[in-house]
Design a protein around this motif. Structure first.
Motif: not given
Length: 957
Positions: A679-695
């Motif tokens: 249900l989280d509707d916060s903004p999608l992460l930028e590509p560089d932060m996607i990499s950090r999230y996956q890490q």
């Protein structure tokens, strides 16, 4: 694809390079006649509509030996078959290579049989054909200018004879990392940061301090933190200081991760320089390929850029490193300074921009690992750089590391007794592939220098045989620690040094000796006879070799896990047991009442690193210890404490760079028990932060594997959003790390005590099940070993949260399996289907639990472990419990039939019992529901124990 196949065929069969067009034509013919599963037909059929005739390709292989008859000549001649000539009007026309190098078309061709190939007279004819045809086809080779020599006076300086006279055995060779502690100046050259008068000052360690009489000041110790040796430190502001080794080591350890790596966060690119002698210009940036195409040279030489880091420091970096770590910032800088038309940029920038989004998603573009430094010490990339650093630091540490490594590696080679010219002429080493080898340098956590000689396995074609090499599973390791405590057995760990070099190389490859081999061997052609690090087949070759050695010691590989080996034995009091050996590449665990004889057997066959022999302290990334339970039972424990502390340092660095910090209060992994990731509707992460999230998710998942079961559910929920995470998901991931930081380290205790079960189970009556399922017995493996030692009781907790995902309405399954008092296997995952009722979701979870229990029972039996009675499964859904325990119960929802009959058949066979417990007592609730702090802490206390840190112990039990 065709080019790759052509090169593979030519290398495998020793085809002369000037015959490439015939080989390419042959591979194209074969490819056109291969069946395509997508279209259901061959390429030939798709184009021409008729079935191709493949009989011509069944009789001959490319470059195979054939007899051929030319028109007007009665006697047959020997030649090489080069494929079908489709342009000749006569059918069955073939291209044939004659001994004089000419290629003719013949209609009468006959393949040599296996018997023909063994006839001495024919073998002699074939050798003459090879020499004469290659001589006619050969072209003059260019002479390659050799680079200037480097100082190799310290490399293999004791070797004065030819390779054939060298002693190629590994016996009695000292460990490569051994050194004289008193004189080994390991910290010289290290860069450090010291906090003084409220500011951080950088400096470099210059030399050891000596007394007036010339003696070294301080007491040396192998542990850097206990070393009191005194060193002179020169700061970059010109001042000097004298610091002890333990102070220097502590300062270095505080700024690196567990592997000694340090990284920098980019602030801006501020300047650039161009070396006119090295950088390409518009006049020399092009090269012409063999086919005549004109392409840009792919090089970035001659360019370096000055960067400013977040910590305020500056560095000059070569373009190649900056291009890999910060491509976006580099392109932005180059655009602003009109550098994109320079040859060093023109060959890669357009390609990068065309695939920009795909590449960005796989890059972490906010940090630069200091690959040239580790623990503050510069790490060379080439042997020339290693010698230069030694001259700069006034020592021979890198030279010593190279020499010792090469002495270990030397037995892996055999002198080919030939030259490169003979190989190119296909007179020697036909079918062999050439590879390049190189040295990889590293600094270990105790500051000793390390050199590793590796082969360029990426340059070889994939071997025809299997290269898969298995390792012992983590579940098996947990079972082994439990069995040790259960039967009062000791555990001893050891690490085999230069393990791969004990196995024979399965591939046919050779290399040319470089400067690291010393002046006696440099330039010689050497056959790789042993499994070098880096080769595709080395892992499988080593595992096969080690497996045979263990079998000769009387151990048998288990069918339950092929990397666990067992052997029947008796304890001194006569109790029958099994001794076990667990193998993870070159790390071994021996489990027995007396592990010394087993280790002695290994020491006779391999070189065991001295410091690695003893009770395990760390295994597969987990901390290992002996702890006492509340009942006073001593047993083994496994914790992720060291791994988590290292992860917290990395995440803390990320937060600090972003101007954030860990939360001061995090009582649960999620910030609220009502949080729903879907249900989280916060903004999608930028590509560089996607990499950090996956890490971050990857770090958390491995922590769960090492025993942090208290974050298993939350990690599983967040893992579903790896592809497109939102800011809220990242915040919750940070909250999990805040939770880990604020809560005492937890561990899994392998408690051998059998649990007392208060749940009432329906009494099993085999006659009541006879009309429903046959046969009524548990299927047992025919080849299972006879049980030895004490038995284990298997308990399983299962739960499902119905429609817990508010968007997809899918349920979540949670399972925990314990042997006696030890958690062994766990599961937390979203279900694949949407269920209309709690009954359905619970039944799916129960079916998965039954399959997991059945697999674990099979593994235990194949380990020779006695199992005490049926597996007890605890479920908090009364309807499901009744349906699987009462033989006369009926299933009203037919789409649950598979789960229904799978579980009931297991109950009817007598090896599974299902009983009902209250939800508050169900340990699997931890893996399905986001619970309030008080409730979850009660359940966690029944699964995990507090971790008290490592203490030395000889055995548990």
């Amino acid at each position: 694809l065709l080019k790759k196949r052509m090169h593979a065929t030519m290398r495998a069969k020793g085809v002369h390079e000037r015959l490439w067009n015939y080989c390419l034509h042959y591979e194209a013919d074969i490819h056109n006649r291969l069946w395509n599963p997508k279209t259901g037909r061959t390429g030939w059929e798709s184009v021409f509509g008729n079935t191709p005739d493949i009989s011509e390709y069944l009789d001959f292989e490319f470059y195979s030996w054939v007899w051929f008859w030319e028109p007007g000549i009665k006697n047959a001649s020997l030649g090489r078959w080069l494929g079908i000539n489709h342009y000749c009007k006569e059918a069955m026309s073939s291209f044939v290579l004659k001994s004089n190098g000419q290629i003719v078309t013949c209609t009468t061709v006959q393949a040599l049989t296996k018997d023909d190939l063994a006839i001495p007279a024919y073998v002699k004819l074939m050798e003459q054909h090879v020499r004469s045809s290659h001589k006619a086809l050969s072209i003059k080779d260019a002479v390659v200018k050799q680079p200037a020599e480097v100082d190799v006076s310290r490399l293999l300086d004791v070797l004065d004879d030819d390779l054939a006279e060298f002693d190629l055995s590994c016996v009695d060779i000292d460990e490569a990392d051994t050194h004289d502690v008193d004189t080994y100046n390991r910290l010289v050259g290290a860069q450090i940061e010291i906090h003084r008068a409220g500011e951080t000052i950088k400096g470099r360690v210059k030399d050891r301090v000596r007394t007036e009489s010339g003696n070294l000041l301080g007491r040396a110790d192998p542990n850097p933190l206990l070393d009191t040796s005194r060193y002179v430190v020169e700061y970059y502001d010109g001042s000097t200081d004298v610091l002890s080794a333990n102070v220097i080591a502590e300062a270095i350890y505080s700024q690196v991760d567990d592997e000694g790596r340090d990284f920098l966060l980019l602030d801006d690119i501020v300047d650039h320089e161009r070396d006119d002698d090295e950088a390409l210009t518009a006049s020399n940036c092009w090269e012409v390929k063999k086919n005549g195409d004109k392409v840009l040279k792919r090089t970035t030489k001659g360019w370096k850029f000055r960067v400013r880091w977040k910590d305020g420091s500056h560095n000059w970096l070569p373009l190649k490193d900056l291009k890999e770590s910060f491509p976006l910032q580099l392109i932005e800088y180059a655009t602003g300074h009109q550098l994109l038309k320079e040859p060093a940029f023109a060959w890669w920038v357009p390609q990068f921009q065309s695939t920009k989004q795909r590449i960005i998603s796989k890059l972490g573009t906010t940090k630069y690992w200091r690959i040239q430094e580790k623990l503050g010490i510069k790490v060379p990339k080439t042997i020339e750089q290693a010698y230069a650093l030694d001259r700069e630091n006034g020592n021979t540490l890198w030279q010593d590391a190279i020499a010792k490594e090469m002495r270990h590696v030397l037995p892996a080679f055999q002198d080919a007794q030939c030259t490169l010219e003979e190989i190119k002429a296909r007179l020697k080493l036909v079918g062999y592939q050439k590879i390049r080898c190189h040295l990889v340098f590293d600094v270990k956590m105790d500051f000793t220098r390390k050199a590793r000689f590796v082969a360029g396995g990426h340059m070889t074609d994939p071997p025809e045989f299997s290269t898969y090499s298995s390792v012992v599973s983590r579940e098996t390791v947990r079972i082994a620690f439990l069995l040790a405590a259960l039967n009062g057995l000791a555990i001893c760990a050891a690490d085999i040094g230069n393990a791969y070099l004990n196995a024979d190389c399965k591939e046919k490859i050779y290399t040319v000796a470089g400067k690291e081999f010393g002046p006696q061997l440099e330039g010689k052609v050497l056959i790789v006879a042993k499994a070098l690090y880096g080769l595709k087949s080395s892992g499988a070759a080593w595992r096969s070799h080690l497996s045979k050695s263990i079998a000769e010691m009387g151990f048998t590989s288990s069918r339950g896990d092929p990397d666990l080996y067992f052997r029947a034995a008796n304890k001194p009091d006569g109790t029958p047991i099994y001794e076990y050996i667990l193998v993870y590449v070159d790390d071994i665990l021996a489990i027995s009442h007396d592990t010394a004889p087993i280790m002695d057997d290994f020491a006779k066959l391999y070189r065991l690193k001295p410091g690695s022999i003893g009770p395990p302290e760390r295994y597969l990334g987990a901390d290992i210890n002996v702890q006492s339970t509340d009942a006073g039972v001593e047993c083994w424990a496994m914790s992720s404490d060291s791994y988590v502390r290292n992860a917290l340092r990395i995440v803390e660095g990320y937060l600090k760079a972003d101007g954030q910090a860990f939360k001061h209060k995090a009582s649960c992994p999620f910030s609220s028990s009502n949080y729903k990731p879907e249900l989280d509707d916060s903004p999608l992460l930028e590509p560089d932060m996607i990499s950090r999230y996956q890490q971050l998710i990857g770090i958390l998942r491995w922590a769960c594997e090492l025993g942090r079961l208290d974050i298993l559910l939350e990690t599983s929920l967040l893992s579903s959003y790896n592809a497109a995470p939102r800011q809220g998901h990242l915040d919750q991931a940070y909250n999990i790390f805040s939770y880990l930081k604020q809560h005492q380290p937890q561990c899994i205790v392998f408690d051998p005590t059998k649990p007392e079960v208060s749940t009432e189970f329906v009494e099993y009556d085999s006659s009541a099940w006879e009309d429903h399922y046959k046969p009524l017995e548990e299927p047992l493996p025919d080849d299972m070993p006879s049980p030895r030692g004490k038995s284990v009781k298997m308990l399983c907790f299962v739960d499902a949260s119905h429609a817990s995902n508010r968007v997809t309405m899918r349920s979540h399954s949670g399972i925990l399996i314990k042997l006696n008092g030890a958690p062994i296997s766990w599961y937390s995952k979203r279900q694949n289907t949407v269920e209309s009722s709690t009954f359905g979701s619970e039944f799916i979870a129960l079916r998965i639990a039954a399959e997991m229990c059945q697999a674990l029972r099979y593994k235990l039996r194949m380990f020779g472990v006695p199992i005490d009675g049926p597996t007890l499964v605890f479920c908090d859904n009364q309807s499901v419990t009744n349906n699987v325990t009462i033989p006369q119960s009926q299933l009203n929802k037919k789409h649950h039939a598979i789960c229904y009959h799978k579980v009931r058949e297991s109950v009817a066979s007598g090896w599974l019992r299902v009983g009902w417990i209250e939800s508050k007592e169900n340990l699997a609730d931890l893996f399905t529901k986001v619970l309030p702090a008080y409730t979850r802490n009660l359940l966690i206390s029944r699964v995990l124990d507090k971790w008290w840190g490592y203490k030395k112990a000889d055995k548990a039990g």
